[in-house]
Structures are given as C-alpha cells and as structure tokens.
Design an enzyme around this catalytic site. Structure first.
Site, PDB file in Angstrom:
ATOM      1  N   HIS A  73       4.550   7.133   4.990  1.00  0.00           N
ATOM      2  CA  HIS A  73       3.448   8.206   5.073  1.00  0.00           C
ATOM      3  C   HIS A  73       3.329   8.379   6.587  1.00  0.00           C
ATOM      4  O   HIS A  73       3.147   7.511   7.330  1.00  0.00           O
ATOM      5  CB  HIS A  73       2.226   7.350   4.576  1.00  0.00           C
ATOM      6  N   PRO A  74       3.139   9.523   6.945  1.00  0.00           N
ATOM      7  CA  PRO A  74       2.797   9.970   8.271  1.00  0.00           C
ATOM      8  C   PRO A  74       1.389   9.904   8.775  1.00  0.00           C
ATOM      9  O   PRO A  74       0.632   9.893   7.811  1.00  0.00           O
ATOM     10  CB  PRO A  74       3.249  11.476   8.477  1.00  0.00           C
ATOM     11  N   PHE A 119      -2.904   4.476   9.407  1.00  0.00           N
ATOM     12  CA  PHE A 119      -3.969   4.673   8.688  1.00  0.00           C
ATOM     13  C   PHE A 119      -3.582   5.469   7.424  1.00  0.00           C
ATOM     14  O   PHE A 119      -3.359   6.486   7.422  1.00  0.00           O
ATOM     15  CB  PHE A 119      -5.147   5.451   9.631  1.00  0.00           C
ATOM     16  N   ILE A 121      -5.123   7.215   3.989  1.00  0.00           N
ATOM     17  CA  ILE A 121      -6.074   7.564   3.033  1.00  0.00           C
ATOM     18  C   ILE A 121      -5.856   8.748   2.294  1.00  0.00           C
ATOM     19  O   ILE A 121      -4.835   9.445   2.535  1.00  0.00           O
ATOM     20  CB  ILE A 121      -7.406   8.122   4.204  1.00  0.00           C
ATOM     21  N   ALA A 123      -5.819  11.880   1.651  1.00  0.00           N
ATOM     22  CA  ALA A 123      -6.582  13.170   2.715  1.00  0.00           C
ATOM     23  C   ALA A 123      -6.758  14.478   1.738  1.00  0.00           C
ATOM     24  O   ALA A 123      -7.622  15.295   2.094  1.00  0.00           O
ATOM     25  CB  ALA A 123      -5.390  13.321   3.503  1.00  0.00           C
TER      26      ALA A 123
END
Length: 169
Positions: A73-74, A119, A121, A123
């Site tokens: 994940h970026p 981080f 989430i 999004a």
C-alpha cells in the site's frame, strides 16, 4: 437472477485455475496467507460468502502477515504511479490543497516512524481532510491498538477490491 445462481463474475473467479485465482487475490491483498485461505475455500456460492471468508482470513493474520499486506500500500497522498486502483482509492486527496498534501506527507512520515509501516485507511469515499484527521487521531494509539485498526481497515479495503473482482460482468 434467482437467489441460488452464482453471479457471473463470481462464477468466473471460482472457475479460474489456482495460479490465476491466487494472482487475482494477491492483487486485492498482498498477504499470501490471506490469499491461500480464500483459495482453499473455493468455490463460493455468493459474494457474501467470499466476503465472510475474507473477514475470517483477515482475523487470523499474524503481525507478519499484516506487514506483508501493508507493504503493497502506498502512502496516502502518493498513489502508485500508473495504478488505477491506487488512484481511485485515494481520489479524496486528488483535489487537496498543497498545504493539506504537505501536512499529509509530514503526518505519514511521523506515523511511519512510530509504527514502522504506512498509515493504512480505507480511503474510498473519504476526503483529504477526513484522512488527515484520522492519521492525527490514530498516531496517538499504542502499536497493539493500531495493528487492530489496520486489520479492520485492510478488511474494508479487501471487501471493496473483492467486490470489483467478482461483480464485474
């Protein structure tokens, strides 16, 4: 369509050769353990059965499995170049002001320094401000609490990606 028929996209997924199905799952989530658990439970009668299997597999992931999943994940605000999934999921940051983008970069770096990973989430559907507020709130968590929040967020992301995989005609 009757309640007993399998949607075409899910039928296609169920019929995939094992390596192709693993590849499709691995694109949804980079955790090998998660993908193997979902493969082992095929075929799925309904998308809901697949999502439930995903949730159950997510609950069983070790800290190392979660790290493997997160590695793909970026950071929020920096989607992978040329990756339409990443760009679509982070659309809420696309129109963000330069000040917000700079603040997210700083918060991402502080979060990564504290927890050792990006981080994470779900999004999709969130604004840049909502994501900023979430990282601000979560940076104060303990590593154990944050790992469980990450597990939940990753589960949400996986459900969205699986829906795309199996609901396409």
């Amino acid at each position: 369509m009757t309640s007993t028929s399998t949607p075409p996209g899910l039928a296609r997924f169920n019929a995939l050769e094992e390596h192709a199905a693993f590849t499709a799952l691995h694109e949804a989530c980079a955790s090998t353990a998660w993908a193997k658990r979902l493969l082992a439970a095929r075929p799925y009668a309904t998308p809901e059965a697949l999502y439930a299997a995903s949730d159950a597999a997510m609950a069983q992931l070790t800290a190392q499995d979660l790290a493997e999943a997160m590695a793909d994940h970026p950071p929020i605000g920096r989607p992978k170049p040329g990756d339409p999934t990443s760009a679509r999921e982070q659309r809420g940051m696309a129109g963000a002001s330069d000040a917000l983008k700079t603040e997210m970069l700083e918060l991402n770096l502080a979060y990564q320094e504290k927890f050792g990973h990006v981080f994470l989430i779900c999004a999709t559907g969130r604004t840049g401000e909502q994501m900023r507020d979430a990282v601000r709130e979560r940076i104060g968590n303990t590593p154990e609490r944050e790992r469980e929040i990450v597990r939940t967020e990753l589960g949400k992301i996986n459900r969205i990606r699986l829906a795309r995989l199996v609901e396409e005609d």
